[in-house]
Design an enzyme around this catalytic site. Sequence first.
Site, PDB file in Angstrom:
ATOM      1  N   LYS A 270       0.841  -1.199   0.000  1.00 23.92           N
ATOM      2  CA  LYS A 270       0.000   0.000   0.000  1.00 23.92           C
ATOM      3  C   LYS A 270       0.879   1.253   0.000  1.00 23.92           C
ATOM      4  O   LYS A 270       1.940   1.241   0.619  1.00 23.92           O
ATOM      5  CB  LYS A 270      -0.849   0.059   1.276  1.00 23.92           C
ATOM      6  CG  LYS A 270      -1.996  -0.910   1.345  1.00 23.92           C
ATOM      7  CD  LYS A 270      -2.706  -0.781   2.686  1.00 23.92           C
ATOM      8  CE  LYS A 270      -3.761  -1.851   2.877  1.00 23.92           C
ATOM      9  NZ  LYS A 270      -4.937  -1.678   2.024  1.00 23.92           N
ATOM     10  N   ARG A 344     -10.893 -11.053   1.618  1.00 25.18           N
ATOM     11  CA  ARG A 344     -11.865 -11.991   1.029  1.00 25.18           C
ATOM     12  C   ARG A 344     -11.304 -13.401   0.955  1.00 25.18           C
ATOM     13  O   ARG A 344     -12.058 -14.372   0.952  1.00 25.18           O
ATOM     14  CB  ARG A 344     -12.288 -11.473  -0.355  1.00 25.18           C
ATOM     15  CG  ARG A 344     -11.185 -11.467  -1.365  1.00 25.18           C
ATOM     16  CD  ARG A 344     -11.486 -10.556  -2.533  1.00 25.18           C
ATOM     17  NE  ARG A 344     -11.451  -9.144  -2.157  1.00 25.18           N
ATOM     18  CZ  ARG A 344     -11.672  -8.143  -2.999  1.00 25.18           C
ATOM     19  NH1 ARG A 344     -11.948  -8.374  -4.278  1.00 25.18           N
ATOM     20  NH2 ARG A 344     -11.617  -6.897  -2.591  1.00 25.18           N
TER      21      ARG A 344
END
Length: 494
Positions: A270, A344
């Site tokens: 990130k 997920r």
Amino acid sequence: MRFVPFPSAAKRPSADLCCLPFACDSSGGVVPLFDDTRLQQAVGRLLDTTDFRAKVGESIVLYPESKTESRLMVIGLGELSGITTDTIRQAYAKSLSSLRKRSLTSVTCMTPRVEPVAPQLVYRGILEGLLLGSYSFQEYRSEKEAMAIEEVGVLAEDPSAFLEVEREVIARMSALSLCRDLVNQNADEMNPQGFAEVASTLSRDGLMVTPHGKEWIERQGMRLLLAVGKGAQYEPRFIIAEWQGAPQSHEKTVLVGKGITFDTGGLDLKPFENMKGMKGDMAGAAAVLAVMQAVRDLKLPINVTALMPLCENSIGSRSYKPDDVYRARSGKSIEIGSTDAEGRLILADALDYGVKDLGATRIIDVASLTGAAAVALGPDISAFFSNTDSLAYDLEQASVRAGEPLWKMPLHMGYVDLLDSDIADCKNVGGRAGGAITAALFLHFFVGQTPWAHFDLGGTSLLKEPRLCFGKGATGVLVRTLVDYFLQLSKTNL
Ligand code: ZN
């Protein structure tokens, strides 16, 4: 904070502060929502001015000539016709948090008369507002600034209704504080093992908490959880918290909470501005654990099991890699389109376990999942998806009672092809456009026909700036909605 009901304004106990509720009428005039004429006279001179307009959460402290209380606080609840549990909650939270620096140990509250809002809902708004307004995370301060209010007297003409409300509020709000504390703590302390240690302390009075280690996770074939956790020095954990409040019933709700204890994004690292706040990427796991505490405290006659897959998405030579293919517990092969779409993946293995091994009759997952949900709905509103209308309706109703806004997003099957992979059964990302929807579609691969709801708290679980009843940091969002959902489920069906 201890709550003590009293039967009338004349019989109120003495206190450091007495809260007086007001509303504004359609012509802009300020009207008191309590009956005591002496107290009304005590604030009369303020009302002769236009200094106080009774907007929601507006408050002013006055110093009366009174032996009963050393301060009066007028509190605005907004327009008379628009008062709800939520405006009461917000008004009391905001007013109380403005008193943080004062040394108060006792407070009394004149309960507002706001027909047609039922007294129970008014009590709920006041108590939740006071508890919300008094929360602050002090763990790392050398000099604590925590509020020291010990006793709150509340005017309650119906004491038995008050006591029932109080019991639920205390369970709900202590769960909320637990969730917020977990999320606010250092990621290096609230790592998978640290989280498991806290979870284990809740194991009593019928709630069974079992933290499983890496070998158990390997035996279970939870290869996606193992892959995501590979780069971290901390080993993953998989926590199961089980409550059998209705042993004769076959119904079982399974909760699944995303527990990424810190998210660097993995090898798809990130940018630094997006890495801030990533200690909060276990907000889903913290929420479901907190809900289990409330289910235990309220002894609800339902069956609920919470699953918390926990790992750190770290960066290093052992990290899982973009483009590689990993096989989910369900057998489905997944191409890693982005190592930052890790939540997920760990949810997929947990959902598969919940549906196949635990026989969930409904399954609800909670996750700080996508930036797309934050972009779409901002910091106040959580996104959710469901494959079952009745479940979605019940959850929406619970969120209204809890004052936690939700917005149901479309589970648009037309976008499933965005998850197509050239070399595997699917990819874990579907591109930026519709990112919250493709994340939900990925999860739906693992729940089969089981009634399912998925909450995406990407914008709501951790605040960068104060909002409404909340300061900067963890909000504990969804804890109150889910506790309300289970309370309602306990009353209607199993
Ligand atoms: Zn991520």
